[in-house]
Design a protein around this motif. Structure first.
Motif, PDB file in Angstrom:
ATOM      1  N   GLU A  20       2.402  21.943 -30.034  1.00 32.68           N
ATOM      2  CA  GLU A  20       1.924  21.675 -31.399  1.00 32.68           C
ATOM      3  C   GLU A  20       2.512  22.670 -32.392  1.00 32.68           C
ATOM      4  OE1 GLU A  20      -2.338  21.645 -31.088  1.00 32.68           O
ATOM      5  OE2 GLU A  20      -2.365  19.649 -30.178  1.00 32.68           O
ATOM      6  N   HIS A  21       2.650  23.918 -31.964  1.00 38.83           N
ATOM      7  CA  HIS A  21       3.258  24.933 -32.831  1.00 38.83           C
ATOM      8  C   HIS A  21       4.698  24.560 -33.173  1.00 38.83           C
ATOM      9  CE1 HIS A  21       4.374  28.745 -34.565  1.00 38.83           C
ATOM     10  NE2 HIS A  21       5.295  28.928 -33.624  1.00 38.83           N
ATOM     11  N   ILE A  22       5.463  24.159 -32.170  1.00 40.61           N
ATOM     12  CA  ILE A  22       6.865  23.799 -32.386  1.00 40.61           C
ATOM     13  C   ILE A  22       6.987  22.509 -33.207  1.00 40.61           C
ATOM     14  CG2 ILE A  22       9.002  23.074 -31.228  1.00 40.61           C
ATOM     15  CD1 ILE A  22       8.392  26.059 -30.950  1.00 40.61           C
ATOM     16  N   ARG A  23       6.188  21.526 -32.881  1.00 35.01           N
ATOM     17  CA  ARG A  23       6.277  20.234 -33.572  1.00 35.01           C
ATOM     18  C   ARG A  23       5.584  20.234 -34.937  1.00 35.01           C
ATOM     19  NH1 ARG A  23       8.670  16.830 -30.381  1.00 35.01           N
ATOM     20  NH2 ARG A  23       8.505  17.019 -28.121  1.00 35.01           N
ATOM     21  N   GLY A  24       4.792  21.261 -35.199  1.00 31.34           N
ATOM     22  CA  GLY A  24       4.026  21.307 -36.440  1.00 31.34           C
ATOM     23  C   GLY A  24       4.860  21.499 -37.692  1.00 31.34           C
ATOM     24  N   VAL A  25       6.075  21.924 -37.534  1.00 31.08           N
ATOM     25  CA  VAL A  25       6.954  22.136 -38.683  1.00 31.08           C
ATOM     26  C   VAL A  25       8.171  21.237 -38.505  1.00 31.08           C
ATOM     27  CG1 VAL A  25       8.272  23.815 -39.996  1.00 31.08           C
ATOM     28  CG2 VAL A  25       6.153  24.511 -38.876  1.00 31.08           C
ATOM     29  N   LEU A  30       9.348  24.207 -23.049  1.00 31.51           N
ATOM     30  CA  LEU A  30       8.027  24.125 -22.427  1.00 31.51           C
ATOM     31  C   LEU A  30       8.091  24.476 -20.936  1.00 31.51           C
ATOM     32  CD1 LEU A  30       6.624  20.955 -24.201  1.00 31.51           C
ATOM     33  CD2 LEU A  30       5.880  23.326 -24.539  1.00 31.51           C
ATOM     34  N   LYS A  31       9.139  24.027 -20.268  1.00 30.38           N
ATOM     35  CA  LYS A  31       9.314  24.339 -18.846  1.00 30.38           C
ATOM     36  C   LYS A  31       9.480  25.851 -18.650  1.00 30.38           C
ATOM     37  CE  LYS A  31      12.218  23.245 -14.873  1.00 30.38           C
ATOM     38  NZ  LYS A  31      13.392  22.497 -14.399  1.00 30.38           N
TER      39      LYS A  31
END
Length: 122
Positions: A43-48, A102-103
């Motif tokens: 969510e942090h990465i995709r949030g921006v 993520l991995k």
């Protein structure tokens, strides 16, 4: 160069440096963990929006701390005065796929201690 073939973990020799970086308080901290499939990190990465391209690759280099969900931060003081650390410094090069990041984070995640994982672009 071997570094380009996978994530690089640092578990012991760089602990004082990592602690010093954390002490600056200038980096984002993210509560997450393997139990939630690292939902907080994703969510942090995709949030921006401007951080990812159409192929799900990072458009810039990123750095942030990850600590276990359910805790109040990357360290806490026990009733007996001991300080417990549980923090992972994540550095990501521009061009890394979210799935690869993520991995790498999942593989380096710690419930206790200070660790760094660097995810290079392949």
């Amino acid at each position: 160069m071997a570094l380009r073939h996978g994530a690089l973990n640092c578990r012991t020799s760089c602990t004082p440096l990592l602690a010093a970086i954390l002490a600056t308080g200038t980096l984002t901290t993210v509560a997450s963990g393997p139990g939630s499939n690292l939902r907080g990190v994703e969510e942090h990465i995709r949030g921006v929006e401007r951080w990812l391209d159409a192929e799900d690759r990072t458009l810039k280099s990123l750095v942030f701390w990850v600590y276990p969900e359910g805790l109040s931060g990357p360290y806490h003081e026990m009733e007996d005065g001991q300080v417990k650390e549980h923090r992972l410094l994540v550095t990501i090069e521009r061009g890394v796929k979210v799935a690869d990041m993520l991995k790498a984070v999942k593989g380096a995640f710690v419930e206790e201690g200070t660790v760094h994982v660097h995810v290079p672009a392949v």
